[in-house]
Design a protein around this motif. Structure first.
Motif, mmCIF file in Angstrom:
data_model
loop_
_atom_site.group_PDB
_atom_site.id
_atom_site.type_symbol
_atom_site.label_atom_id
_atom_site.label_comp_id
_atom_site.label_asym_id
_atom_site.label_seq_id
_atom_site.Cartn_x
_atom_site.Cartn_y
_atom_site.Cartn_z
ATOM 1 N N ASP A 1 0.926 -1.192 0.052
ATOM 2 C CA ASP A 1 -0.154 -0.179 0.046
ATOM 3 C C ASP A 1 0.768 1.205 0.105
ATOM 4 O O ASP A 1 0.182 2.059 0.137
ATOM 5 C CB ASP A 1 -0.887 -0.152 1.258
ATOM 6 C CG ASP A 1 -1.957 -1.227 1.160
ATOM 7 O OD1 ASP A 1 -2.548 -1.463 -0.017
ATOM 8 O OD2 ASP A 1 -2.445 -1.690 2.329
ATOM 9 N N GLY A 2 2.189 1.232 -0.158
ATOM 10 C CA GLY A 2 3.020 2.148 0.025
ATOM 11 C C GLY A 2 3.390 2.950 1.182
ATOM 12 O O GLY A 2 3.720 3.924 1.084
ATOM 13 N N GLU B 1 1.113 9.569 1.203
ATOM 14 C CA GLU B 1 1.642 9.315 -0.313
ATOM 15 C C GLU B 1 2.083 7.808 -0.477
ATOM 16 O O GLU B 1 2.623 7.195 0.396
ATOM 17 C CB GLU B 1 2.705 10.107 -0.404
ATOM 18 C CG GLU B 1 2.882 11.668 -0.076
ATOM 19 C CD GLU B 1 2.216 12.317 -1.360
ATOM 20 O OE1 GLU B 1 2.241 11.691 -2.408
ATOM 21 O OE2 GLU B 1 1.812 13.418 -1.333
ATOM 22 N N LYS B 2 1.906 7.356 -1.627
ATOM 23 C CA LYS B 2 2.075 5.949 -1.921
ATOM 24 C C LYS B 2 3.500 5.691 -2.294
ATOM 25 O O LYS B 2 3.982 6.003 -3.541
ATOM 26 C CB LYS B 2 1.185 5.385 -3.019
ATOM 27 C CG LYS B 2 1.261 3.573 -3.165
ATOM 28 C CD LYS B 2 0.222 3.307 -4.166
ATOM 29 C CE LYS B 2 0.268 1.693 -4.114
ATOM 30 N NZ LYS B 2 -0.906 1.147 -4.948
ATOM 31 N N SER C 1 6.776 4.063 -3.553
ATOM 32 C CA SER C 1 6.963 2.746 -4.423
ATOM 33 C C SER C 1 8.487 2.171 -4.349
ATOM 34 O O SER C 1 8.432 1.154 -4.774
ATOM 35 C CB SER C 1 6.938 3.186 -6.017
ATOM 36 O OG SER C 1 7.532 4.407 -6.226
ATOM 37 N N ILE D 1 8.433 8.423 -4.479
ATOM 38 C CA ILE D 1 6.972 8.343 -4.946
ATOM 39 C C ILE D 1 6.746 8.573 -6.450
ATOM 40 O O ILE D 1 7.055 9.771 -6.767
ATOM 41 C CB ILE D 1 6.217 9.592 -3.901
ATOM 42 C CG1 ILE D 1 6.471 9.266 -2.542
ATOM 43 C CG2 ILE D 1 4.734 9.518 -4.254
ATOM 44 C CD1 ILE D 1 6.213 10.377 -1.713
ATOM 45 N N SER E 1 4.082 8.642 -8.040
ATOM 46 C CA SER E 1 2.894 9.499 -8.514
ATOM 47 C C SER E 1 3.350 10.859 -8.495
ATOM 48 O O SER E 1 2.686 11.836 -9.531
ATOM 49 C CB SER E 1 1.771 9.384 -7.553
ATOM 50 O OG SER E 1 1.929 9.823 -6.218
ATOM 51 N N ALA F 1 3.099 3.153 -10.503
ATOM 52 C CA ALA F 1 2.924 3.192 -9.030
ATOM 53 C C ALA F 1 3.185 1.872 -8.428
ATOM 54 O O ALA F 1 3.297 1.795 -7.076
ATOM 55 C CB ALA F 1 1.271 3.670 -8.584
ATOM 56 N N ASN F 2 3.277 0.800 -9.160
ATOM 57 C CA ASN F 2 3.533 -0.539 -8.611
ATOM 58 C C ASN F 2 4.983 -1.054 -8.722
ATOM 59 O O ASN F 2 5.398 -2.091 -8.818
ATOM 60 C CB ASN F 2 2.519 -1.378 -8.924
ATOM 61 C CG ASN F 2 1.301 -1.157 -8.308
ATOM 62 O OD1 ASN F 2 1.076 -0.974 -7.355
ATOM 63 N ND2 ASN F 2 0.222 -1.456 -9.276
#
Length: 827
Positions: free
Chosen positions: A211-212, A245-246, A248, A261, A263, A328-329
């Protein structure tokens, strides 16, 4: 690529290259010295490199692993091949200061190097190892990633279970203390957090979840934990400044941490900045994450591919935005490759290429099906990340996928036969009795599904027998998880196990050893190795009753399987429908009382037997005898056979964990009980004149018992201690052996619902015979109760005296299978 080791970021001219483009040249790696001498590796293309304080480890495209130790190889130009791993395809490596980890494609983890703080995970007292050693304590755990810090190590499973070992002086293991660990230990506080990546610094650790979310722990003296303090943390703590913030990617340097991050295309750093490794433009420490500007000219046209942190350096690998969109992953890994696992594409390939590429197919089948790690990492329940919720209550796998996989394999007989051979000869014999975690138990749910695909009864028998042996090797806590006692109503695993065993074990009863009793004139010959143990997956009554969807008894209880369906007596050939089993127990209980002296003591007053207390004479007596007697007693109960073992009620109380009392001693030894009762009934002033102390037969009932006199104030404690000594302390070893055997002989736990007196009656039988009730309940084959033969039989029978009737009944119930006998009855 941007690198930071001075006061600000430096563009080294690789901004348009991807990670693959930045690989070291195919045939050399530079030494870390001013002369920049190449390390030659002829004909090897290097894919993975990692460095420790004094060594470098490299992995080639073919999976070969090389090491260059600058202390041992000061003059050598060629890294040495680690020949012990030459037959392994290495997919990940991790280097600490002076130790290394390597993960192979078949899921095995190897460690070597310095072991002064347990960083190799091989157990306490193990010396340093110059060559790779298999870390067997993690066998069966499907590992996704490995990481090494200064003197500590980590491994994370495919379902997010985190294991750690090594130095822990600053809490860098995240276990809530500062105690070193010499073997892999589960970080319980990270369970269910969906951990996907770990990075280690010199004395701190960072965790990234799917989930970051970022957690850090360990040394915090430079602010490298990002918690706005310099305090050490012994448990994983969320980095609050990155919350929302997610994240990565993460990377730990010696005393600093970097996060990316995707994103927002932002890189954050925190921790030690004394040598400019944070890229903030200042040589100062940062206790919270701060965003960085890579290059004002190129910031809007570049995206970050990967971040890397060294001891006092940081690297950011970038590419043009139009060439690679941020993901994002994009979670980092050592190679981007994982251990082998089964999927539809692989199975289709095996089946279609079976003949044309059999050598390659055969090799991959051996890799996957000989490795519990690979199997346990396959068939994960991916929907809603359910496999990250793996606990003792859920296996985190989709059993329908397992069934479909074996159905597909069954379409090609050659492939299926090879799978069967590997499972039987390599996988099942390798299973350890002490798996490291719940994920290692998945294999015991996978293999029963293979039964559906196997073609012949012989194949089913062999695999089932080997699986049964593997289950018997498991420690009790693991068996409890498998049989559903800790499932809290989760039916799917227990139901599948029950169905598999019910569908398979009944047709293949011969896979279990059957005890054949050879008796000539009632002289029994029963060897220790002949005692069989039958596995029946009977779930705990409490769990089954409390489950939301109760499993019916006919699903898990296989009445047709009896331990004595083939009991035979020499020169007495007969089909055993229960009578011969009953006769077996009648004979063997009589024989038991003729055993050599020292096994049981016969109390003449009551004709009951009890264990003989341990003494110097019988201290070395083989405890297997008590275990075997317990097995026989349990088997009699399990087969619903009456067996008069002549035990007192106290034994059945102990089986049911009830405390024997003075009344139980009165049943066994009336004389002793009367003496003790006298102590209780004596006038208070007369107790002291008895001159008793807290001993019996020279043995102390309590600590320093010979110095404690029995008085009117402690006489109740004396009697209680005396009774406890007779039934518990003096016979603990003997009873423990008996209890262990009893549980083996009677795998069902239904007997625990009875009261002691009821359990005693079930095993010993009822000594009061209702002959009229027997006549009313007899079933006839080919006859009616009104037939003349039947009426004459009962007329003669009722004219017999009580003992004659009992002898006749004993003969009848043991011989009723003889052809032509008209009556079928049981007492």
């Amino acid at each position: 690529m941007y690198t930071r080791g001075e006061a600000d970021w430096t563009d080294v001219g690789l901004t348009s290259q991807t990670e693959d483009d930045i690989k070291l040249e195919d045939n050399f790696f530079h030494q870390p010295d001013s002369k920049n001498k190449p390390l030659l590796l002829k004909n090897e293309k290097i894919l993975i490199v990692d460095c420790g304080a004094t060594h470098v480890v490299l992995v080639s495209e073919t999976g070969q692993i090389f090491e260059r130790n600058y202390r041992e190889q000061a003059e050598a130009a060629h890294p040495r091949l680690l020949s012990s791993l030459s037959d392994r395809k290495i997919i990940q490596i991790a280097c600490g200061n002076h130790h290394s980890l390597a993960l192979s494609r078949d899921g095995q983890l190897f460690t070597w190097g310095q072991n002064t703080n347990g960083q190799l995970g091989l157990g306490k007292g193990e010396p340093s190892k110059p060559s790779p050693q298999s870390l067997k304590s993690l066998s069966g755990i499907p590992l996704a990633q490995i990481a090494a810090g200064g003197d500590h190590s980590f491994a994370v499973s495919l379902s997010g279970a985190v294991y750690t070992w090594g130095r822990n002086h600053a809490g860098q293991l995240g276990l809530g203390n500062t105690t070193e660990r010499f073997s892999p230990t589960l970080v319980k506080s990270l369970q269910l957090k969906k951990t996907v990546f770990i990075s280690c610094g010199e004395e701190h650790t960072a965790i990234l979840t799917k989930d970051g979310i970022v957690y850090t722990f360990g040394a915090g003296s430079f602010g490298q934990l990002g918690h706005n303090s310099t305090r050490d943390e012994v448990r994983p703590r969320l980095v609050a400044e990155l919350w929302g913030e997610k994240v990565s990617q993460i990377a730990c340097g010696g005393h600093h941490t970097v996060a990316y991050i995707s994103s927002t295309n932002k890189v954050y750093s925190f921790g030690c900045g004394e040598q400019g490794q944070l890229g903030t433009g200042q040589n100062i420490n940062q206790e919270v994450p701060v965003p960085l500007t890579l290059s004002a000219a190129n910031e809007n046209t570049l995206t970050v591919d990967k971040i890397v942190a060294g001891g006092n350096q940081t690297f950011v690998l970038c590419s043009q935005i139009e060439k690679l969109e941020p993901s994002a992953n994009m979670f980092p890994s050592s190679t981007g490759k994982g251990i082998f696992s089964i999927n539809d594409n692989l199975l289709d390939k095996w089946i279609s290429e079976c003949e044309s590429k059999w050598k390659n197919t055969n090799k991959k089948i051996a890799w996957v099906f000989s490795s519990p790690s690979c199997l346990n990492g396959s068939f994960l329940e991916q929907s809603n990340d359910k496999h990250f919720k793996t606990t003792t209550e859920t296996a985190g796998m989709d059993l329908s996928l397992v069934r479909l996989a074996f159905e597909k394999l069954a379409k090609n007989t050659k492939v299926l036969m090879q799978v069967e051979s590997v499972v039987l000869n390599k996988l099942l014999p390798s299973l350890t009795g002490a798996p490291a975690g719940v994920e290692a138990l998945r294999v015991y749910l996978i293999i029963p599904e293979l039964f559906r695909a196997l073609k012949t009864p012989q194949s089913i028998k062999e695999v089932a027998s080997s699986l049964a042996e593997a289950i018997l090797r498991l420690r009790p806590s693991s068996i409890q998880i498998l049989d559903g006692r800790n499932m809290n109503g989760k039916i799917h695993i227990r139901d599948t196990l029950c169905f598999s065993y019910h569908a398979v074990l009944y047709p293949i009863q011969t896979c279990f050893r059957v005890l054949v009793v050879k008796a000539t004139h009632c002289n029994l010959q029963v060897g220790c190795d002949d005692i069989p143990f039958c596995i029946q997956p009977v779930p705990s009554q409490g769990v089954n009753s409390n489950a939301g969807n109760r499993i019916q008894e006919n699903k898990f209880y296989i009445a047709e399987i009896g331990l004595f369906q083939s009991v035979t007596f020499v020169d007495e050939n007969s089909v055993d429908h229960g009578g011969l089993s009953q006769e077996f127990f009648s004979v063997i209980t009589r024989e038991m009382h003729t055993l050599e002296p020292g096994i049981f003591k016969l109390y003449e007053d009551c004709r009951l037997v009890w264990f003989i207390p341990m003494s110097a004479k019988n201290r070395n007596r083989n405890s297997d005898m008590f275990f075997l007697i317990g097995v026989l007693c349990g088997m009699a109960l399990y087969n619903r056979c009456v067996a008069e073992f002549h035990f007192p009620l106290a034994l059945f109380k102990k089986l049911l964990k009830e405390k024997p009392t003075l009344e139980d001693l009165r049943e066994l030894s009336p004389t002793e009980a009367r003496s003790l009762q006298t102590v209780l009934d004596e006038d208070e002033d007369s107790v002291d004149s008895l001159y008793l102390d807290f001993t019996v037969q020279g043995r102390e009932l309590v600590l320093n018992g010979k110095d404690i006199l029995v008085t009117k104030y402690n006489r109740f404690q004396y009697v209680e201690a005396y009774v406890d000594f007779v039934f518990n302390k003096s016979v603990k070893k003997q009873f423990d052996g008996f209890m262990k055997g009893f549980r083996k002989g009677c795998p069902s736990k239904m007997w625990k619902i009875f009261l002691p007196v009821e359990l005693m009656a079930i095993l010993n039988g009822n000594t009061k015979y209702e002959w009229e009730e027997l006549e009313k309940n007899v079933k006839y084959k080919g006859y009616k109760p009104t037939d003349e033969n039947i009426r004459n039989f009962w007329k003669v029978f009722h004219e017999l005296d009580e003992e004659q009737k009992k002898h006749f009944l004993a003969f009848l119930t043991a011989s009723q299978e003889e052809e032509g006998w008209p009556v079928s009855a049981s007492p």
